[in-house]
Scaffold this motif. Structure first.
Motif, PDB file in Angstrom:
ATOM      1  N   TYR A 171      -2.218   9.146  69.469  1.00  0.00           N
ATOM      2  CA  TYR A 171      -3.051   7.952  69.624  1.00  0.00           C
ATOM      3  C   TYR A 171      -4.529   8.333  69.675  1.00  0.00           C
ATOM      4  O   TYR A 171      -5.184   8.257  70.715  1.00  0.00           O
ATOM      5  CB  TYR A 171      -2.609   7.175  70.869  1.00  0.00           C
ATOM      6  CG  TYR A 171      -1.259   6.540  70.659  1.00  0.00           C
ATOM      7  CD1 TYR A 171      -1.128   5.385  69.897  1.00  0.00           C
ATOM      8  CD2 TYR A 171      -0.108   7.115  71.175  1.00  0.00           C
ATOM      9  CE1 TYR A 171       0.113   4.814  69.670  1.00  0.00           C
ATOM     10  CE2 TYR A 171       1.135   6.561  70.959  1.00  0.00           C
ATOM     11  CZ  TYR A 171       1.238   5.408  70.198  1.00  0.00           C
ATOM     12  OH  TYR A 171       2.476   4.849  69.957  1.00  0.00           O
ATOM     13  N   LEU A 172      -5.050   8.737  68.515  1.00  0.00           N
ATOM     14  CA  LEU A 172      -6.425   9.214  68.455  1.00  0.00           C
ATOM     15  C   LEU A 172      -7.435   8.086  68.643  1.00  0.00           C
ATOM     16  O   LEU A 172      -8.507   8.307  69.219  1.00  0.00           O
ATOM     17  CB  LEU A 172      -6.673   9.920  67.127  1.00  0.00           C
ATOM     18  CG  LEU A 172      -5.844  11.192  66.879  1.00  0.00           C
ATOM     19  CD1 LEU A 172      -6.272  11.858  65.585  1.00  0.00           C
ATOM     20  CD2 LEU A 172      -5.940  12.166  68.044  1.00  0.00           C
ATOM     21  N   GLU A 173      -7.115   6.880  68.175  1.00  0.00           N
ATOM     22  CA  GLU A 173      -8.051   5.762  68.366  1.00  0.00           C
ATOM     23  C   GLU A 173      -8.236   5.464  69.841  1.00  0.00           C
ATOM     24  O   GLU A 173      -9.366   5.246  70.315  1.00  0.00           O
ATOM     25  CB  GLU A 173      -7.534   4.516  67.636  1.00  0.00           C
ATOM     26  CG  GLU A 173      -7.582   4.613  66.124  1.00  0.00           C
ATOM     27  CD  GLU A 173      -7.059   3.350  65.470  1.00  0.00           C
ATOM     28  OE1 GLU A 173      -6.947   2.311  66.161  1.00  0.00           O
ATOM     29  OE2 GLU A 173      -6.752   3.390  64.263  1.00  0.00           O
ATOM     30  N   GLU A 174      -7.131   5.440  70.588  1.00  0.00           N
ATOM     31  CA  GLU A 174      -7.211   5.180  72.016  1.00  0.00           C
ATOM     32  C   GLU A 174      -7.920   6.322  72.739  1.00  0.00           C
ATOM     33  O   GLU A 174      -8.693   6.097  73.678  1.00  0.00           O
ATOM     34  CB  GLU A 174      -5.812   4.966  72.590  1.00  0.00           C
ATOM     35  CG  GLU A 174      -5.174   3.641  72.230  1.00  0.00           C
ATOM     36  CD  GLU A 174      -4.727   3.560  70.766  1.00  0.00           C
ATOM     37  OE1 GLU A 174      -4.462   2.448  70.282  1.00  0.00           O
ATOM     38  OE2 GLU A 174      -4.634   4.623  70.104  1.00  0.00           O
ATOM     39  N   ALA A 175      -7.650   7.550  72.301  1.00  0.00           N
ATOM     40  CA  ALA A 175      -8.322   8.701  72.888  1.00  0.00           C
ATOM     41  C   ALA A 175      -9.829   8.615  72.666  1.00  0.00           C
ATOM     42  O   ALA A 175     -10.634   8.911  73.553  1.00  0.00           O
ATOM     43  CB  ALA A 175      -7.765   9.996  72.299  1.00  0.00           C
ATOM     44  N   GLU A 176     -10.220   8.206  71.464  1.00  0.00           N
ATOM     45  CA  GLU A 176     -11.644   8.091  71.155  1.00  0.00           C
ATOM     46  C   GLU A 176     -12.289   6.976  71.968  1.00  0.00           C
ATOM     47  O   GLU A 176     -13.415   7.118  72.458  1.00  0.00           O
ATOM     48  CB  GLU A 176     -11.827   7.838  69.661  1.00  0.00           C
ATOM     49  CG  GLU A 176     -13.246   8.022  69.186  1.00  0.00           C
ATOM     50  CD  GLU A 176     -13.324   8.151  67.675  1.00  0.00           C
ATOM     51  OE1 GLU A 176     -13.782   7.182  67.038  1.00  0.00           O
ATOM     52  OE2 GLU A 176     -12.917   9.207  67.147  1.00  0.00           O
ATOM     53  N   ALA A 177     -11.575   5.858  72.149  1.00  0.00           N
ATOM     54  CA  ALA A 177     -12.106   4.760  72.955  1.00  0.00           C
ATOM     55  C   ALA A 177     -12.296   5.197  74.407  1.00  0.00           C
ATOM     56  O   ALA A 177     -13.294   4.857  75.047  1.00  0.00           O
ATOM     57  CB  ALA A 177     -11.176   3.555  72.875  1.00  0.00           C
TER      58      ALA A 177
END
Length: 594
Positions: free
Chosen positions: A280-286
């Protein structure tokens, strides 16, 4: 009798969350945000403090309940003498206003259903004015307005400061209730189609869970933990709340009751690791971006906890009109730990940003400058005592975990400059700091006679955070001091096979009376440490036991009482689910930890 904490299930819309019991009663909901005042607060009082129950007339707990696969849509079913019925609960991802949707569906026979709605704004203290408008029941008090409608309309009336409905559903019939909140000075939001919203919610959740790359044992349990973490994410900012509740007790009847509806930096590295490793890279980035915004500013002003959008002022006060869960008072709003000095959070932030860089998240040019400021602060401050990661309300001490995390900050700075020589920075300075901290911790925080690190310099007590030493890279897992520490912590903090955070019996290091349950994330840390020190079979057995402590819908609180077999503390707890995910990834999947 009060319902046990594990009787609750979670629904949410990525901005707030509701808790629903097995008898169909919605007992906790804050609107419009996780940290807003509750309009249903029966969880910390009784039904007169606000709840909404939909269930067959004269029935108690459900026959069965479960989330629909790979979603946060909850189905609760009752088998009665007259037939069977299902109530489907969810909160659609909001467009403008938050909605709670509850769909009643007849499965067999003919079942009489009752709905009892008692709205109580401001944590159960304010009874709203309710009136009929265009087929709705509209409740207004001060800044809050709630609209309730059913499709089709059913017989509804007001009585004893509540809104009541009763109707019968035959097999195949459905009645949908929609409850919508909005600021009372604004017009009513557009009407939501409950059935379209259900299909969209299922599709959204299933598309999200399909991104999970974990394929090991107990995958359903791991996915449920990831869904829970997603549900605890405040979508507008990417911040992840520790829990959606306040003041669920760590000791029944005690005073260890805290507000966890905020975002803690102590969770940052482990959170980022879980999201990255699970895909979950998008969530990690957020989460990384929330972190950068929250801590921006003078390094001297770094806090251990922030609001959902990075708010810094979280004043703590008590709510005297709520008696607390099973009489556990006081009930708190806000958290005074915000002002504590905890040196470990500096290491958490630097480590998180290092992990984000390694994981290939989109770079933020100012992130490295921020890390340099934090490191400069630590260089001048690291020899001072602090409150430690458990937010001790006793005296400041030289906690070993805090010093280890200072070492982590210096180590990650060295690694970053070695891997990216184009970045500015004095690598020799950080190597020197790293070596100084390492030497001091090994000299002052290690008990050679017992072959274990200790909770703080000069103490005899131990702390479960010491189990993180091999994961941080401070010492290799096969170092005799690490092996000895794992064994000592396991022996001295064991409580029926699970881990206490630290010993509180006769030890007033936390400055609080009473005891607490076993801390679930610490037991996951033990499983990690056992695995890293070559005892993988024992680690797997412990992980399976911990996974088995999830309630019937896969949720974990902060703590567990193994004597009475019940969950304790705020619920569901992000830290516990982060621990579950990371341990599963370490044992059976891909773990990005050091």
């Amino acid at each position: 009798m009060p319902r046990p904490i594990e009787d609750l299930a979670l629904i949410g819309d990525h901005q707030t969350a509701a808790l629903i019991a097995s008898d169909g009663s919605l007992d906790w909901l804050c609107l419009p945000r996780f940290d807003s005042a509750a309009c249903f607060a029966a969880l910390l009082g009784d039904e007169e403090n606000g709840h909404w129950r939909i269930a067959p007339a004269n029935e108690g707990a459900c026959t069965r309940r479960a989330y629909r696969p790979d979603s946060l849509v909850l189905d609760t079913e009752w088998d009665t003498e007259d037939g069977s019925v299902r109530v489907t609960d969810f909160m659609p991802q909001r467009d403008r206003a938050p909605d709670v949707v509850r769909i009643v569906e007849g499965l067999k026979g003919s079942v009489t259903i009752r709905s009892t709605l008692r709205l109580r704004f401001d944590y159960g203290s304010v009874v709203p004015w309710v009136r009929k408008v265009d087929g709705h029941r509209v409740a207004v008090a001060g800044p809050d307005s709630v609209w309730l409608r059913s499709e089709p309309a059913v017989h509804t009336w007001g009585h004893a400061y509540g809104t009541h409905s009763e109707f019968t559903v035959e097999e195949g019939e459905k009645v949908a209730f929609v409850l919508t909140w909005h600021p009372s000075h604004e017009p009513r939001p557009s009407l939501l189609d409950p059935y379209e919203a259900l299909e969209e919610s299922l599709a959204d959740w299933r598309a999200w869970t399909a991104r999970c790359n974990y394929e090991g044992p107990l995958r359903e349990t791991v996915v449920r933990s990831l869904i829970t973490l997603k549900a605890l994410t405040y979508a507008p900012t990417g911040g992840i709340v520790a829990a959606p509740t306040t003041s669920l007790p760590e000791e029944i009847g005690g005073v260890r009751n805290w507000d966890y509806r905020f975002c803690w930096l102590r969770d940052s590295t482990l959170t980022l690791n879980a999201l990255v490793a699970a895909g979950y890279l998008e969530e990690a980035e957020a989460w990384r971006d929330w972190l950068l915004r929250a801590v921006a500013g003078n390094a001297d002003d770094l806090q251990i906890v922030y609001g959902l959008a990075g708010e810094r002022r979280l004043p703590e006060y008590e709510i005297p009109w709520l008696p607390g869960y099973e009489g556990s008072s006081p009930v708190h709003v806000g958290n005074d730990a915000v002002s504590q000095l905890q040196l470990d959070v500096y290491g958490e932030v630097v480590d998180s940003l290092y992990l984000a860089r390694r994981a290939g998240l989109h770079s933020r040019p100012h992130a490295w400058n921020l890390q340099l400021q934090l490191l400069e602060f630590l260089r001048g401050k690291w020899r001072e005592p602090d409150k430690g990661l458990w937010e001790m309300r006793g005296p400041e001490r030289h906690f070993v975990h805090s010093k280890v995390m200072v070492w982590v900050a210096a180590d990650r700075a060295v690694r970053t400059l070695e891997e990216h020589p184009e970045l500015r920075g004095d690598v020799e300075c950080w190597r020197k700091l790293r070596d100084e901290v390492h030497q001091e911790v090994c000299e002052r925080g290690y008990d050679a006679e017992r072959n274990t690190f200790t909770q703080y310099y000069g103490s005899a007590e131990l702390d479960a955070s010491l189990l993180l030493i091999p994961r941080t890279g401070f010492l290799p897992p096969d170092d005799p001091r690490v092996v000895g520490t794992v064994e000592a912590v396991r022996a001295e903090l064991d409580h029926h096979g699970l881990m206490l955070r630290y010993s509180s019996a006769g030890n007033r290091v936390d400055g609080l009376p009473g005891e607490e349950g076993t801390f679930l994330v610490c037991s996951f840390w033990l499983a990690d440490a056992l695995h890293m020190t070559g005892r993988t079979e024992e680690a797997c057995a412990l992980f399976e036991r911990l996974a088995g402590l999830c309630n019937d819908v896969g949720l974990l609180a902060e703590e567990y009482d193994p004597v009475n077999g019940r969950q304790l503390g705020n619920f569901p707890q992000a830290f516990s689910h982060i621990g579950l995910v990371n341990t599963a990834l370490a044992l059976y999947g891909t773990d990005t930890g050091d």
